[in-house]
Design an enzyme around this catalytic site. Sequence first.
Site, PDB file in Angstrom:
ATOM      1  N   ASP A  34     -23.077-140.054   7.282  1.00  0.00           N
ATOM      2  CA  ASP A  34     -22.456-141.209   7.931  1.00  0.00           C
ATOM      3  C   ASP A  34     -21.502-140.842   9.065  1.00  0.00           C
ATOM      4  OD1 ASP A  34     -23.730-142.963   6.245  1.00  0.00           O
ATOM      5  OD2 ASP A  34     -22.105-142.978   4.763  1.00  0.00           O
ATOM      6  N   HIS A 235     -20.938-116.126  25.410  1.00  0.00           N
ATOM      7  CA  HIS A 235     -20.605-117.430  24.820  1.00  0.00           C
ATOM      8  C   HIS A 235     -20.210-117.268  23.349  1.00  0.00           C
ATOM      9  CE1 HIS A 235     -22.953-119.845  28.086  1.00  0.00           C
ATOM     10  NE2 HIS A 235     -21.822-119.350  28.526  1.00  0.00           N
ATOM     11  N   ASP A 252     -11.771-117.905  27.373  1.00  0.00           N
ATOM     12  CA  ASP A 252     -12.417-118.784  28.352  1.00  0.00           C
ATOM     13  C   ASP A 252     -12.230-120.190  27.804  1.00  0.00           C
ATOM     14  OD1 ASP A 252     -14.092-120.263  29.979  1.00  0.00           O
ATOM     15  OD2 ASP A 252     -15.762-118.843  29.878  1.00  0.00           O
ATOM     16  N   ASP A 263     -11.919-124.894  33.812  1.00  0.00           N
ATOM     17  CA  ASP A 263     -12.751-123.819  33.248  1.00  0.00           C
ATOM     18  C   ASP A 263     -12.123-122.495  33.680  1.00  0.00           C
ATOM     19  OD1 ASP A 263     -14.726-122.189  32.274  1.00  0.00           O
ATOM     20  OD2 ASP A 263     -16.290-122.877  33.662  1.00  0.00           O
ATOM     21  N   HIS A 342     -24.502-112.493  34.636  1.00  0.00           N
ATOM     22  CA  HIS A 342     -24.479-113.926  34.950  1.00  0.00           C
ATOM     23  C   HIS A 342     -24.114-114.154  36.414  1.00  0.00           C
ATOM     24  CE1 HIS A 342     -20.016-114.032  34.753  1.00  0.00           C
ATOM     25  NE2 HIS A 342     -20.114-113.302  33.648  1.00  0.00           N
ATOM     26  N   HIS A 346     -20.354-121.826  39.388  1.00  0.00           N
ATOM     27  CA  HIS A 346     -21.068-123.085  39.175  1.00  0.00           C
ATOM     28  C   HIS A 346     -20.162-124.196  39.663  1.00  0.00           C
ATOM     29  CE1 HIS A 346     -18.547-123.763  35.572  1.00  0.00           C
ATOM     30  NE2 HIS A 346     -18.799-122.515  35.245  1.00  0.00           N
ATOM     31  N   HIS A 353     -20.175-127.601  33.817  1.00  0.00           N
ATOM     32  CA  HIS A 353     -21.218-127.157  34.750  1.00  0.00           C
ATOM     33  C   HIS A 353     -21.623-128.424  35.474  1.00  0.00           C
ATOM     34  CE1 HIS A 353     -22.384-123.231  32.450  1.00  0.00           C
ATOM     35  NE2 HIS A 353     -21.116-123.311  32.751  1.00  0.00           N
ATOM     36  N   GLU A 376     -16.082-116.467  38.775  1.00  0.00           N
ATOM     37  CA  GLU A 376     -15.897-115.867  37.454  1.00  0.00           C
ATOM     38  C   GLU A 376     -16.668-114.569  37.250  1.00  0.00           C
ATOM     39  OE1 GLU A 376     -17.852-118.102  34.235  1.00  0.00           O
ATOM     40  OE2 GLU A 376     -18.184-119.727  35.667  1.00  0.00           O
ATOM     41  N   TYR A 380     -19.195-106.307  31.334  1.00  0.00           N
ATOM     42  CA  TYR A 380     -19.352-106.335  29.879  1.00  0.00           C
ATOM     43  C   TYR A 380     -20.097-105.074  29.442  1.00  0.00           C
ATOM     44  CZ  TYR A 380     -18.669-111.117  31.441  1.00  0.00           C
ATOM     45  OH  TYR A 380     -18.191-112.238  32.081  1.00  0.00           O
ATOM     46  N   ARG A 398     -13.568-110.721  31.922  1.00  0.00           N
ATOM     47  CA  ARG A 398     -13.961-111.774  32.880  1.00  0.00           C
ATOM     48  C   ARG A 398     -12.682-112.406  33.401  1.00  0.00           C
ATOM     49  NH1 ARG A 398     -17.490-114.212  30.141  1.00  0.00           N
ATOM     50  NH2 ARG A 398     -16.468-116.046  29.259  1.00  0.00           N
ATOM     51  N   GLU A 400     -11.778-115.855  35.569  1.00  0.00           N
ATOM     52  CA  GLU A 400     -12.400-117.070  36.095  1.00  0.00           C
ATOM     53  C   GLU A 400     -11.341-118.032  36.607  1.00  0.00           C
ATOM     54  OE1 GLU A 400     -14.538-119.474  33.187  1.00  0.00           O
ATOM     55  OE2 GLU A 400     -15.650-120.454  34.814  1.00  0.00           O
TER      56      GLU A 400
END
Length: 430
Positions: A34, A235, A252, A263, A342, A346, A353, A376, A380, A398, A400
Amino acid sequence: MTDPYRERRERVLASLGDACLVLPSAPVHIRNNDVEHEYRQDSDFYYLTGFDEPSSVLVLRAEAPRVVLFVRPRDPERETWDGLRAGVDGAKALGADEAFPISELAAELPKLLENSSRLYYRLGHDRGFDDRVLAALDVVRGRAKLGKWWPVQIVEPATLVHEMRSIKSEHELGLLRRAMEISAEAHLAAMAKTRPGCYEYEIEALLRSIFRKHGAERPAYEPIVGSGPNATILHHRKNDRRMNEGEVLLIDAGCEYGYYAADITRTFPVSGRFSPAQRELYEVVLEAQRASIAATCPGATLDDVHAASVRVLTDGMVRLGLLAEPASEAIEKQTYKRYYMHRTSHWLGMDVHDVGPYFDRGKARPLCAGQVLTIEPGLYVRADDGDAPAQFRGIGIRIEDDVLVTADGCEVLSEAVPKTVADIERATAS
Ligand code: GLY
Ligand code: MN
Ligand code: MN
């Protein structure tokens, strides 16, 4: 203040000619049994209405009524469970010329489609709603012998609405700037609070609490809080690891404020000081980010912005012994992708995005003032990468930021979050 939603609808209407546009709200998603997932309105729908209720449909058309809304009707019993609804009168107060209960869509939509030559509708996105639109078209088609005509073309509405959304107005920039401020405060608090022994979820909880404390509706995406080897997972979402002395933490995270997203990524040492290896990688990523920011101006493309980072990162990979071949060869053969897999940017806006075209018939589009993008770059090095020099294994970095293209260059909207080694070490020590 002029109503920004009315103004946007007027701009769409001015481009419609004798076409009409049909735009449904986002569906409700069941989480389990529910329980529903938190409702978040479709960005296009919100952009044109400022209305956040599900089971709604906006119709824009050349002839009166030009703005029509279908909405959930008032229902005291349901409202006791789920909260107040605007209802038909509330929809009119939003600026609709006509409003109907959503249950009347099948009866009313064919009348609204009559005598339009084209229909702007996003076919294929929601098959259930496609059926309702196609059924309405079929009804109008059947009335052709009565002298009516009907939309003989279905056009992708992104060609209108996403073009508009890609250039941010002052009103939108105000919301974006507030999303940046709140997110910057959250990143600073995370830097100050992180210690060896903390769990990633404790820092996630801190970020979320600062977002909500300032009235941001929600994170703009699930916060990524990756310590040690988790910083190399692009991610990472579990956020369940205990952090150790000597590791870096990659965060991030950004909030959504008034339907606009921040972001932002920062990577910093858990114990307040970068190790020599972490620092070497960090400085390469920072230099790459600066090169991409310097390349961001009207007329440049996202390919140019990306290439600037790739150049600096690849030079760094060669210098640090991650790649054996010369940088030019690594770029040509794309072997740099082992450590930078990557893209650099973006679009950013209502969606993290964000919508808006990247290419024009396969060619990268030149940037324009008013567009907002992320920059960004990262490096890695997986913990199990036996080819990498041992000191770099298991480190992910990273950086960004969110950047507004201006008339003569760009403005970094998220610059309140420290990013030089010295500023980060100061912020983590406080
Ligand atoms: N936070 C998602 C991204 O950076 O694209
Ligand atoms: Mn991000
Ligand atoms: Mn991003």
